[in-house]
Write a protein that holds these residues in place. Structure first.
Motif, PDB file in Angstrom:
ATOM      1  N   ASP A  41       0.822  -1.214   0.000  1.00 58.28           N
ATOM      2  CA  ASP A  41       0.000   0.000   0.000  1.00 58.28           C
ATOM      3  C   ASP A  41       0.856   1.265   0.000  1.00 58.28           C
ATOM      4  O   ASP A  41       0.535   2.240  -0.679  1.00 58.28           O
ATOM      5  CB  ASP A  41      -0.939   0.026   1.214  1.00 58.28           C
ATOM      6  N   GLU A  42       1.939   1.242   0.766  1.00 61.23           N
ATOM      7  CA  GLU A  42       2.824   2.400   0.806  1.00 61.23           C
ATOM      8  C   GLU A  42       3.511   2.624  -0.539  1.00 61.23           C
ATOM      9  O   GLU A  42       3.607   3.751  -1.016  1.00 61.23           O
ATOM     10  CB  GLU A  42       3.866   2.216   1.912  1.00 61.23           C
ATOM     11  N   LEU A  43       3.951   1.536  -1.146  1.00 62.05           N
ATOM     12  CA  LEU A  43       4.579   1.647  -2.458  1.00 62.05           C
ATOM     13  C   LEU A  43       3.590   2.185  -3.484  1.00 62.05           C
ATOM     14  O   LEU A  43       3.919   3.060  -4.283  1.00 62.05           O
ATOM     15  CB  LEU A  43       5.120   0.294  -2.919  1.00 62.05           C
ATOM     16  N   VAL A  47       4.054   5.469  -5.779  1.00 61.75           N
ATOM     17  CA  VAL A  47       4.013   5.351  -7.242  1.00 61.75           C
ATOM     18  C   VAL A  47       2.887   6.185  -7.835  1.00 61.75           C
ATOM     19  O   VAL A  47       3.065   6.848  -8.861  1.00 61.75           O
ATOM     20  CB  VAL A  47       3.881   3.866  -7.653  1.00 61.75           C
ATOM     21  N   MET A  48       1.741   6.189  -7.201  1.00 61.99           N
ATOM     22  CA  MET A  48       0.596   6.927  -7.742  1.00 61.99           C
ATOM     23  C   MET A  48       0.772   8.441  -7.644  1.00 61.99           C
ATOM     24  O   MET A  48       0.119   9.189  -8.352  1.00 61.99           O
ATOM     25  CB  MET A  48      -0.701   6.518  -7.033  1.00 61.99           C
ATOM     26  N   ARG A  49       1.691   8.888  -6.797  1.00 59.73           N
ATOM     27  CA  ARG A  49       1.916  10.329  -6.652  1.00 59.73           C
ATOM     28  C   ARG A  49       2.877  10.895  -7.699  1.00 59.73           C
ATOM     29  O   ARG A  49       3.091  12.089  -7.750  1.00 59.73           O
ATOM     30  CB  ARG A  49       2.452  10.644  -5.259  1.00 59.73           C
ATOM     31  N   THR A  50       3.490  10.036  -8.495  1.00 61.08           N
ATOM     32  CA  THR A  50       4.414  10.537  -9.500  1.00 61.08           C
ATOM     33  C   THR A  50       3.704  10.775 -10.824  1.00 61.08           C
ATOM     34  O   THR A  50       2.842  10.002 -11.219  1.00 61.08           O
ATOM     35  CB  THR A  50       5.618   9.593  -9.708  1.00 61.08           C
ATOM     36  N   ASN A  51       4.068  11.877 -11.466  1.00 59.77           N
ATOM     37  CA  ASN A  51       3.502  12.204 -12.771  1.00 59.77           C
ATOM     38  C   ASN A  51       4.408  11.748 -13.903  1.00 59.77           C
ATOM     39  O   ASN A  51       4.055  11.866 -15.063  1.00 59.77           O
ATOM     40  CB  ASN A  51       3.299  13.726 -12.888  1.00 59.77           C
ATOM     41  N   ASN A  52       5.568  11.229 -13.559  1.00 64.84           N
ATOM     42  CA  ASN A  52       6.554  10.799 -14.544  1.00 64.84           C
ATOM     43  C   ASN A  52       6.323   9.319 -14.876  1.00 64.84           C
ATOM     44  O   ASN A  52       6.535   8.451 -14.030  1.00 64.84           O
ATOM     45  CB  ASN A  52       7.955  11.008 -13.955  1.00 64.84           C
ATOM     46  N   TRP A 147      13.157  10.459  -4.131  1.00 62.37           N
ATOM     47  CA  TRP A 147      12.648   9.518  -3.119  1.00 62.37           C
ATOM     48  C   TRP A 147      12.618  10.182  -1.741  1.00 62.37           C
ATOM     49  O   TRP A 147      11.644  10.070  -1.011  1.00 62.37           O
ATOM     50  CB  TRP A 147      13.516   8.267  -3.098  1.00 62.37           C
ATOM     51  N   SER A 148      13.689  10.902  -1.401  1.00 62.53           N
ATOM     52  CA  SER A 148      13.758  11.580  -0.100  1.00 62.53           C
ATOM     53  C   SER A 148      12.662  12.632   0.037  1.00 62.53           C
ATOM     54  O   SER A 148      12.016  12.736   1.074  1.00 62.53           O
ATOM     55  CB  SER A 148      15.117  12.243   0.089  1.00 62.53           C
ATOM     56  N   ARG A 149      12.458  13.420  -1.027  1.00 60.61           N
ATOM     57  CA  ARG A 149      11.391  14.426  -0.991  1.00 60.61           C
ATOM     58  C   ARG A 149      10.025  13.761  -0.846  1.00 60.61           C
ATOM     59  O   ARG A 149       9.172  14.236  -0.090  1.00 60.61           O
ATOM     60  CB  ARG A 149      11.421  15.288  -2.266  1.00 60.61           C
ATOM     61  N   MET A 150       9.809  12.669  -1.541  1.00 59.43           N
ATOM     62  CA  MET A 150       8.529  11.960  -1.463  1.00 59.43           C
ATOM     63  C   MET A 150       8.317  11.397  -0.059  1.00 59.43           C
ATOM     64  O   MET A 150       7.226  11.474   0.487  1.00 59.43           O
ATOM     65  CB  MET A 150       8.484  10.837  -2.511  1.00 59.43           C
ATOM     66  N   MET A 151       9.377  10.832   0.544  1.00 55.72           N
ATOM     67  CA  MET A 151       9.250  10.279   1.895  1.00 55.72           C
ATOM     68  C   MET A 151       8.983  11.393   2.902  1.00 55.72           C
ATOM     69  O   MET A 151       8.194  11.219   3.831  1.00 55.72           O
ATOM     70  CB  MET A 151      10.507   9.511   2.295  1.00 55.72           C
TER      71      MET A 151
END
Length: 176
Positions: A41-43, A47-52, A147-151
């Motif tokens: 679920d976390e992954l 993944v769903m938050r990226t527009n790339n 990844w760091s910004r997303m976390m």
């Protein structure tokens, strides 16, 4: 190591049963928080938050195959066989960590769709997840920063406050 030291320093030798009675070796030297692997679920949330689309496909690929970040960057279109069901990914010996031999993994249905879209725009010898103009180091640094910004963003949400901001050994644990 302790037995060797005793033998070296004082010419003391102990049999294994006696050694266990005398010497107590701590199981953990440092009290560290146990790092929990990222869950499905976390992954999915990350993944769903990226527009790339390339980044999305890469993270789904890594989760599906259990590959490390650098291994996924070195995958070429010719290494994926979409004719098989599920699609088969061959990691050649020269890109596998430890270089012990080629490794075969499979794409799940979530990853297949996104990876196949990327492959449709590539030639057989092209790297799928790495822009031709960049080198591995640049791509890896950029992805680690992302990844760091997303976390950081997700950890502000109480649901994901426990998430570790590091990728660890570069592998997204196979949980899907």
């Amino acid at each position: 190591q302790v037995k060797k030291w005793l033998k070296y320093c004082g010419n003391i030798s102990l049999d294994p049963d006696r050694f266990k009675d005398i010497v107590i070796i701590p199981t953990t030297l440092i009290d560290e928080e146990e790092v929990k692997p990222i869950t499905h679920d976390e992954l999915k949330e990350v993944v769903m938050r990226t527009n790339n689309p390339q980044r999305r496909a890469k993270f789904l690929f890594m989760a599906s195959t259990g590959s490390r970040h650098l291994e996924s960057l070195r995958i070429k279109k010719e290494n994926i066989n979409f004719a098989k069901n599920p699609p088969e990914v061959t990691f050649p010996k020269d890109i596998v960590k430890g270089k012990t031999g080629k490794r075969i993994a499979y794409l799940n249905s979530e990853a297949k769709e996104d990876v196949e879209k990327l492959c449709n725009n590539c030639n057989d010898g092209d790297l799928i997840f790495m822009p031709n103009s960049d080198n591995e180091y640049t791509v890896r640094c950029n992805e680690t920063k992302w990844w760091s910004r997303m976390m950081d963003t997700l950890s502000e949400n109480e649901k994901f406050s426990h998430m570790n901001e590091k990728m660890g050994n570069g592998r997204l644990h196979k949980r899907i």
